[in-house]
Scaffold this motif. Sequence first.
Motif, short mmCIF file in Angstrom:
data_model
loop_
_atom_site.label_atom_id
_atom_site.label_comp_id
_atom_site.label_asym_id
_atom_site.label_seq_id
_atom_site.Cartn_x
_atom_site.Cartn_y
_atom_site.Cartn_z
N VAL A 206 0.85 -1.19 0.00
CA VAL A 206 0.00 0.00 0.00
C VAL A 206 0.89 1.23 0.00
O VAL A 206 1.85 1.32 0.77
N THR A 207 0.60 2.18 -0.87
CA THR A 207 1.32 3.45 -0.89
C THR A 207 0.39 4.55 -0.40
O THR A 207 -0.81 4.53 -0.68
N ALA A 208 0.95 5.51 0.33
CA ALA A 208 0.15 6.62 0.85
C ALA A 208 1.07 7.82 1.05
O ALA A 208 2.10 7.71 1.72
N THR A 209 0.71 8.95 0.47
CA THR A 209 1.51 10.15 0.63
C THR A 209 1.18 10.83 1.96
O THR A 209 0.11 10.64 2.54
N GLY A 210 2.14 11.63 2.46
CA GLY A 210 1.90 12.41 3.67
C GLY A 210 1.78 11.56 4.91
O GLY A 210 2.33 10.46 5.01
N SER A 211 1.04 12.06 5.89
CA SER A 211 0.89 11.37 7.18
C SER A 211 0.07 10.09 7.02
O SER A 211 -0.99 10.10 6.39
N ALA A 212 0.55 9.02 7.63
CA ALA A 212 -0.11 7.72 7.48
C ALA A 212 -1.42 7.65 8.25
O ALA A 212 -2.34 6.93 7.86
N GLY A 213 -1.52 8.37 9.39
CA GLY A 213 -2.75 8.32 10.18
C GLY A 213 -3.05 6.89 10.62
O GLY A 213 -2.20 6.20 11.18
N ASP A 214 -4.28 6.43 10.32
CA ASP A 214 -4.65 5.08 10.72
C ASP A 214 -4.40 4.06 9.62
O ASP A 214 -4.88 2.92 9.71
N MET A 215 -3.64 4.43 8.60
CA MET A 215 -3.39 3.52 7.49
C MET A 215 -2.66 2.24 7.92
O MET A 215 -2.95 1.16 7.35
N CYS A 229 4.80 4.99 3.04
CA CYS A 229 4.08 6.22 3.38
C CYS A 229 5.04 7.39 3.54
O CYS A 229 6.25 7.23 3.50
N GLY A 230 4.45 8.55 3.74
CA GLY A 230 5.26 9.74 3.92
C GLY A 230 5.73 9.93 5.34
O GLY A 230 6.82 10.46 5.57
N GLU A 231 4.91 9.49 6.29
CA GLU A 231 5.24 9.77 7.68
C GLU A 231 4.39 8.89 8.58
O GLU A 231 3.18 8.77 8.38
N VAL A 232 5.01 8.26 9.55
CA VAL A 232 4.28 7.42 10.49
C VAL A 232 4.83 7.65 11.88
O VAL A 232 6.04 7.83 12.07
N LYS A 233 3.95 7.70 12.88
CA LYS A 233 4.39 7.89 14.26
C LYS A 233 5.14 6.65 14.74
O LYS A 233 4.81 5.53 14.38
N TYR A 234 6.14 6.89 15.58
CA TYR A 234 7.01 5.82 16.04
C TYR A 234 6.24 4.67 16.67
O TYR A 234 6.43 3.51 16.31
N HIS A 235 5.39 4.97 17.64
CA HIS A 235 4.70 3.89 18.35
C HIS A 235 3.70 3.17 17.44
O HIS A 235 3.50 1.96 17.57
N ALA A 236 3.10 3.90 16.51
CA ALA A 236 2.19 3.25 15.55
C ALA A 236 2.97 2.31 14.65
O ALA A 236 2.52 1.19 14.35
N ALA A 237 4.16 2.74 14.22
CA ALA A 237 5.00 1.89 13.38
C ALA A 237 5.50 0.68 14.16
O ALA A 237 5.53 -0.44 13.63
N LEU A 238 5.88 0.90 15.40
CA LEU A 238 6.39 -0.20 16.22
C LEU A 238 5.31 -1.27 16.42
O LEU A 238 5.55 -2.47 16.25
#
Length: 294
Positions: A206-215, A229-238
């Motif tokens: 899945v590709t997504a530009t900008g902030s990943a949010g709940d993706m 994606c363009g950006e994902v929060k650390y804890h969400a990515a972890l």
Amino acid sequence: MANENMTGLAALRSGTLSKRAGVTTVGALERALLKRFPAATAEAWDRTGLLVGDPADSLRGVAVALDPTVRAVKAAAEAGANVLVTHHPAFLDPPVRFRPAATEPSADGAVVWEAVSRGVALMSFHTALDVSREAQRVLPGMLGLQFKGVVERIEEGRGLGYGQTCVPKSSDAPFTLRHLAARCTAVFGRPPRVWGDFDRVLGTVVTATGSAGDMPQRCLDAGCDCLVCGEVKYHAALSAAEAGLCIIDLGHDTSELPLCTVLVEALAAAGVPEESITAFEQTDNWAHPEAVRR
């Protein structure tokens, strides 16, 4: 024609607006772009269309950038453009003061001041551009992936939405996270952050530009293998990586700079001559230490 202007922004195209242009006023340009990227498809909190400027002004030239910075406004004026079309809006919450950048700590207020002072209208098409069919093809095309559909639809039947479900081309099999990460580095010229086993064979990306949010969670729910994606929060990515989702974090601006090409194409489709469009790269907002080490 490429050249370097005084602001440090690289001008990719510039020229003088032809009398044969399909749109001749600022307002007419806004209406043409809103037909392509309707405000109704944008998020309710977003700012879409003309934010600063007189719709009745004659169109003399158009500049395109990802961000409406003070530098971008100055560069647009120096290139002879009286409209700056951007992905991101100049503000979401209206600034409380409008003063020159040298005296104004609020960047948003300083951008509006600069735009009004220089007679440069500001238009943005942020989330309306994000969900468009044109934007959906950008990252998959750049990464050599086959586009299959949208992860999060905003309207049934029109194919608009966030996140693009893709599969590797058969000629790339087996396609691993290592291959995709290397391709991202080669295409964008900047190493991404990568979460996951580099030897993992990828089936659905899945590709997504900008902030990943709940993706990340949407990808897990759909059984996808990897999110670019363009950006994902650390804890969400972890958490997502622990649950089995590979993630490639390109950087917010890195993932969205290619969308400026979509805006340039939309301007051309509206009747603005190519020689009257100036596009700015905006790749020098930040750098890795290795890039400046002597």
